[in-house]
Motif scaffolding. Structure first.
Motif, PDB file in Angstrom:
ATOM      1  N   GLU A   1       0.824  -1.198   0.000  1.00 38.51           N
ATOM      2  CA  GLU A   1       0.000   0.000   0.000  1.00 38.51           C
ATOM      3  C   GLU A   1       0.863   1.256   0.000  1.00 38.51           C
ATOM      4  OE1 GLU A   1      -2.749  -0.247   3.197  1.00 38.51           O
ATOM      5  OE2 GLU A   1      -4.089  -1.581   2.107  1.00 38.51           O
ATOM      6  N   LYS A   2       0.289   2.305  -0.536  1.00 38.64           N
ATOM      7  CA  LYS A   2       1.009   3.567  -0.634  1.00 38.64           C
ATOM      8  C   LYS A   2       1.234   4.181   0.746  1.00 38.64           C
ATOM      9  CE  LYS A   2       1.158   3.796  -5.155  1.00 38.64           C
ATOM     10  NZ  LYS A   2       2.407   3.822  -5.900  1.00 38.64           N
TER      11      LYS A   2
ATOM     12  N   HIS B   1      -4.735   1.199  -2.786  1.00 36.71           N
ATOM     13  CA  HIS B   1      -4.887  -0.247  -2.634  1.00 36.71           C
ATOM     14  C   HIS B   1      -4.603  -1.078  -3.880  1.00 36.71           C
ATOM     15  CE1 HIS B   1      -6.539   0.464   1.304  1.00 36.71           C
ATOM     16  NE2 HIS B   1      -7.539   1.180   0.819  1.00 36.71           N
ATOM     17  N   CYS B   2      -4.800  -0.520  -5.074  1.00 35.85           N
ATOM     18  CA  CYS B   2      -4.673  -1.327  -6.294  1.00 35.85           C
ATOM     19  C   CYS B   2      -3.202  -1.623  -6.594  1.00 35.85           C
ATOM     20  CB  CYS B   2      -5.325  -0.607  -7.473  1.00 35.85           C
ATOM     21  SG  CYS B   2      -5.328  -1.577  -8.992  1.00 35.85           S
ATOM     22  N   LYS B   3      -2.886  -2.891  -6.784  1.00 31.25           N
ATOM     23  CA  LYS B   3      -1.503  -3.305  -7.026  1.00 31.25           C
ATOM     24  C   LYS B   3      -1.175  -3.410  -8.518  1.00 31.25           C
ATOM     25  CE  LYS B   3      -1.403  -5.861  -2.674  1.00 31.25           C
ATOM     26  NZ  LYS B   3      -1.269  -7.187  -2.028  1.00 31.25           N
ATOM     27  N   ASN B   4      -2.213  -3.473  -9.353  1.00 28.37           N
ATOM     28  CA  ASN B   4      -2.015  -3.549 -10.796  1.00 28.37           C
ATOM     29  C   ASN B   4      -1.856  -2.128 -11.338  1.00 28.37           C
ATOM     30  OD1 ASN B   4      -2.494  -3.649 -13.650  1.00 28.37           O
ATOM     31  ND2 ASN B   4      -3.439  -5.667 -13.387  1.00 28.37           N
ATOM     32  N   GLU B   5      -0.635  -1.760 -11.694  1.00 27.09           N
ATOM     33  CA  GLU B   5      -0.336  -0.388 -12.095  1.00 27.09           C
ATOM     34  C   GLU B   5      -1.099   0.048 -13.340  1.00 27.09           C
ATOM     35  OE1 GLU B   5       1.431   2.003 -10.616  1.00 27.09           O
ATOM     36  OE2 GLU B   5       1.681   0.681  -8.895  1.00 27.09           O
TER      37      GLU B   5
ATOM     38  N   LYS C   1      -4.784   0.438 -12.458  1.00 31.51           N
ATOM     39  CA  LYS C   1      -4.934   1.618 -11.606  1.00 31.51           C
ATOM     40  C   LYS C   1      -4.928   2.897 -12.429  1.00 31.51           C
ATOM     41  CE  LYS C   1      -1.432   2.632  -9.004  1.00 31.51           C
ATOM     42  NZ  LYS C   1      -0.469   2.527  -7.886  1.00 31.51           N
TER      43      LYS C   1
END
Length: 222
Positions: A2-3, A154-158, A161
């Protein structure tokens, strides 16, 4: 992963910005309600005329589609889908509560000011109720704006996202003007809606940041 969280100083700046937006919304409300007695302002008429000059057989269905993406039934459906997903706490719950928060602000205002919509002969979509402020503008800024924040956290798929964030950003900005184009709102309805929605959005982000911080012991704010 997470960021990184927004710092406490960053949240204070965001809350100050929310306060500024609230003041601007109050000023527009005063102009609409007290100065002009809910009648259209000269700005309303000038901007409305400019928007109507853009109407065409090609553009009309596109703008109508865009404006429907913040209809109450559409937002409820999106919230229901997000709440049904396994990660509902990351997306569904925050956006649903924030959207309800926006509703709690704009719905009473509509019944306080009772501002009439533009002439029904000008409408490209069927729309009842009162005009001020624009509920679609409030909701689109909150719903799609908060989704951008949550996707970036939360999104891990760049790639996903970036695409979804771009779509949400476009809708957050485009739905308000679409309400002028389809003839169901005055421009000042949209401006007030944007300010209210922006204030609620910033407050919601700060509340979420505070919650993330409380569940992450050892995080040091800068």
């Amino acid at each position: 992963m997470e960021k990184r969280m927004i710092s406490k100083k960053g949240c204070r700046i965001m809350m100050a910005a929310a306060a500024v937006l609230a003041v601007i919304a109050a000023f527009i409300t005063y102009q609409v309600g007290a100065v002009y007695g809910t009648e259209p302002l000269p700005l309303d008429l000038a901007v409305q005329k400019a928007f109507f000059s853009l109407r065409s057989q090609i553009l009309n269905p596109i703008i109508i589609l865009i404006t429907h993406l913040s209809d109450t039934v559409t937002i409820i459906a999106f919230c229901a889908i997000l709440l049904a997903l396994p990660n509902r706490k990351q997306y569904g719950v925050p956006v649903s509560l924030a959207a309800l928060g926006g509703l709690a602000f704009y719905k009473p205002m509509k019944h306080i000011f009772l501002r009439a919509r533009p002439d029904a002969a000008l409408h490209l979509v069927k729309q009842g109720g009162y005009s001020f402020p624009s509920g679609h503008s409030v909701t689109s800024v909150i719903f799609y704006g908060l989704l951008i924040y949550l996707l970036n956290r939360h999104c891990k798929n760049e790639k996903l996202k970036k695409v979804l964030s771009a779509v949400c950003g476009f809708l957050a900005l485009a739905i308000g003007p679409s309400r002028i184009y389809v003839g169901v709102h005055w421009p000042t309805d949209v401006l007030a809606g944007w300010c209210i929605g922006g204030a609620v959005l910033l407050a919601a982000i700060c509340i979420l940041e505070r919650n993330y911080r409380s569940t992450a012991p050892g995080f040091l704010s800068k």
